[in-house]
Scaffold this active site. Structure first.
Site: not given
Ligand code: HDE
Length: 704
Positions: A367, A80, A153
């Protein structure tokens, strides 16, 4: 009572905007200084020993300026990375006190400030906006009880079922490790290799191959909290809840060919659209929806709600719309706000709780962890964009970037030195739902997560013919980019053949593999009409951009009538011509775009007004006919009046290989010769409100 159409109220006098005001700096008339406040009379030359001599280490201004510059960048988000943000407000329609104790969901008089960041997932910070990808839709609610982050999302499911696989999934979709290609695309070997070996991804891949992955605008996307959360009421009763965002502007997308071209013509397409729309007062609006289901009832609906590869069809549990979010203010500074904002799934307020979804648990850890690196330490919650409006008191201390000066002599709890302060909350504090948990430690997947294809097939079965065609084309495109035949073969035979036989056969034929598997399409032919974008199409022209092709000699009156109708509906009509400026005399409209600086793909519709000389110049110039032809290919509304109709008909005939069908049978084409000109603006606006005429593709012969 729905206040859907009401103008947004401004946030409370102590809202986030006022809070940020403390940190906004303004330069009006200020003197240039160093970070130490020392006034600087000169910053063009460094301090040297003689005018041609060496620069001196003593030059503290030079050293500070260069050091600060050297450290301006922070690591981009690991996923992202590419994002755009906006401020706004959330207003509740009616109290949900029967479901939750979250104050912002109980008191409709409260206006809750929000900050939203939209993003793509795969590409780097500078990648293009219109790539085929999931879009992040993350919302920070600055509630009076603390921050609630809904980190969602624009698709309601995910690729994997257990967070331990997230690093593998992300490594597979990101550019490949040896040459860091491709950028902003999943069309490469490692992504399809992973997805072919991990069939739980089948449902989500179906969504990413659909037009949802190439939205027209952030204003035209749905949002989903994805996981099942809990709402907990004042008696401690918990119910499962899925969060949804429903865009009031309707859901619609680009054409794939158009999306790829936009990526080159204007890689900031979505960011610009968000920025310019808010600046023009065309605010983005979404209703917050909830699907609430009793935990016991959930056990009987045939899908395990702890599995993020599954949805609850809206026909089974309807989405109740509970409030409206209006994005109404652009950030002042991209870095300070959009880049430094830190969303965290763990940020919840009393009355909202977690479930045992193994993806959610992983996210609760990830996060905060990633933000400690990205934002340089544990104090990033103190950054202006992240700090809550609710007061913060605790005994956490020190660390990089500490901004507070704690005056308490006791930095521990319990204490008597500080009179016991800070005190534990007596009432209204966050209490975790006292779920009974027991089980044998095991690295296993629940059998209730095992069915990977029924809902993927339900998605496919619910699509319109045009949507199915776009999905098929997307699989063909993506798998064609996969160099290893074995990966293509596996995906077609071990995944697509389990979803739909026709889809598998069509893709197999296009990507040079043989469909050898017995087609095992799921027996139950489920559908959910709400999954089709046709069920939530736009109904207005708000925010739409219309190119008006004109040259000197154009009939100004026709332009004026159409522009008035467009403006009344909240759309933007701009004249595109052979050059910029007042080409049509001092009273005529101004050409704000020329064929040199714009392109057909950047517009939602095209209008060609009459005027014999204008049409002659446009045809001779050689740009207008391809412009219209391309709009026609992309199923856009096309209008023409007077002699403009000749140009449009010529373009369409060229596109259809000289065999133009009768005009009346071409959807989205609004032509008016002299007699019908008065009725034209309204008819054209009606066509624009329908966004696209995908049915037109049946008229267009396939490209050779
Ligand atoms: Fe994320 N995700 N994600 N994700 N995600 C990040 O956090 C993660 C998942 C989502 O505009 C990271 O600060 C894991 C689902 C958005 O700043 C990180 C898993 C959904 C954003 C991270 C998921 C999301 C992130 C990268 C699986 C929809 C951007 C930078 C368990 C519900 C937020 C950060 C923004 C960002 C981890 C799966 C949505 C690495 C471990 C499912 C919208 O922490």
């Amino acid at each position: 009572m729905s206040t859907k159409d009401a103008a947004p109220r401004t946030a409370s006098p102590h809202g986030k905007n006022d809070d940020l005001e403390r940190d906004r700096t303004r330069c009006d008339g200020a003197t240039l200084t160093t970070d130490q406040g020392i006034a600087i009379p000169h910053t063009d030359d460094s301090l040297k020993a003689g005018v041609r001599g060496p620069t001196l280490l003593e030059d503290f201004h030079f050293r500070e300026k260069m050091t600060r510059f050297d450290h301006e960048r922070i690591p981009e988000r690991v996923v992202h990375a590419r994002g755009s943000g906006a401020h706004g407000v959330f207003e509740l329609y009616e109290s949900l006190a029967d479901l939750t104790t979250a104050e912002f969901l109980c008191d409709p008089s409260i206006v809750t400030p929000v900050f939203v960041r939209f993003s793509t997932v795969q590409g780097s910070r500078g990648s293009a906006d219109t790539v085929r990808d999931v879009r992040g839709f993350a919302t920070k609610f600055y509630t009076r009880q603390g921050n609630f982050d809904l980190v969602g999302n624009n698709m309601p499911v995910f690729f994997i079922q257990d967070g331990i696989k997230f690093p593998d999934f992300v490594h597979a979709v990101k550019p490949e490790p040896h040459h860091e290609m491709p950028q902003g695309a999943s069309a490469h070997d490692s992504f399809w290799d992973f997805c072919g070996l991990v069939p739980e991804s089948a449902h989500m891949v179906m969504w990413t191959m659909s037009d949802r992955a190439i939205p027209r605008s952030f204003a035209n996307m749905e949002g989903f909290g994805v996981h099942t959360f809990r709402l907990i009421d004042s008696k401690g009763v918990s119910r499962f809840v899925k969060f949804h965002w429903k865009p009031l502007a309707g859901v619609c997308s680009l054409a794939w060919d158009e999306a790829q071209k936009i990526a080159g013509k204007d890689s900031d397409f979505h960011r610009r659209d968000l920025w310019e729309s808010i600046a023009a007062g065309h605010f983005f609006e979404y209703e917050l929806g909830i699907q609430v289901i009793d935990e016991k009832v959930a056990e009987g609906i045939g899908v395990d709600l702890l599995d993020v590869t599954k949805i609850i069809p809206e026909e089974v549990v309807p989405v109740r719309r509970i409030g409206k979010m209006t994005l109404n203010r652009n950030p002042d500074n991209f870095f300070a706000e959009t880049e430094q904002v830190a969303f965290c799934v763990a940020n919840v307020v009393p009355g909202i709780g977690f479930t045992d979804d193994p993806m959610m648990t992983a996210r609760l850890f990830s996060y905060l962890d990633t933000q400690i690196t990205r934002l340089g330490g544990p104090n990033h919650a103190q950054l202006p964009i992240n700090r809550p409006l609710a007061p913060v008191h605790n005994t956490q201390q020190d660390g990089f970037g500490q901004h507070r000066i704690a005056t308490a002599r006791a930095n521990y709890v319990p204490n008597s030195i500080g009179g016991g302060c800070p005190f534990a909350a007596k009432a209204g504090g966050y209490v975790h739902f006292p779920e009974v948990v027991s089980g044998t430690k095991t690295r296993e997947r629940s059998p209730s997560f095992a069915d990977h294809f029924t809902q993927a097939a339900m998605f496919w079965n619910s699509m319109s013919e045009a949507e199915k065609q776009h999905i098929t084309d997307a699989y063909r495109f993506e798998l064609s980019k996969v160099l290893r035949k074995a990966i293509r073969e596996r995906y077609v035979n071990e995944v697509l053949a389990n979803i739909d036989g026709d889809l598998a056969a069509q893709v197999a034929a296009a990507v040079g593999v043989t469909l050898v598997a017995n087609v095992k399409t799921p027996a139950a032919k489920l559908t959910s009409p709400a999954l089709s974008m046709d069920s939530s199409k736009p109904r207005s022209i708000r925010g739409r951009r219309v190119a008006i092709l004109a040259a000197p000699g154009v009939d100004d009156g026709q332009i004026a009538a159409v522009v008035t109708e467009l403006t009344n509906g909240g759309a933007i009509g701009e004249v595109v011509s052979i050059g910029l400026g007042r080409l049509f005399g001092p009273q005529g409209p101004e050409a704000t775009r020329s064929f040199l600086d714009t392109s057909s793909v950047l517009w939602d519709a095209v209008y060609v007004p009459g005027g014999a000389q204008s049409i002659q110049t446009l045809r001779a110039g050689g740009e207008a006919v391809p412009f219209v032809k391309e709009a026609f290919r992309h199923a856009k509304p096309i209008g023409a009046t007077g002699e403009g109709a000749d140009l449009v008909e010529a373009a369409i005939a060229e596109d259809l290989g000289g065999a133009a069908p009768p005009r009346a049978s071409i959807p989205g084409l609004v032509l008016a010769r002299a007699g019908l000109i008065a009725a034209f603006p309204a008819a054209f606006v009606q066509a624009i409100s329908e966004h696209r005429f995908w049915g037109r593709s049946s008229l267009v012969p396939p490209r050779s």
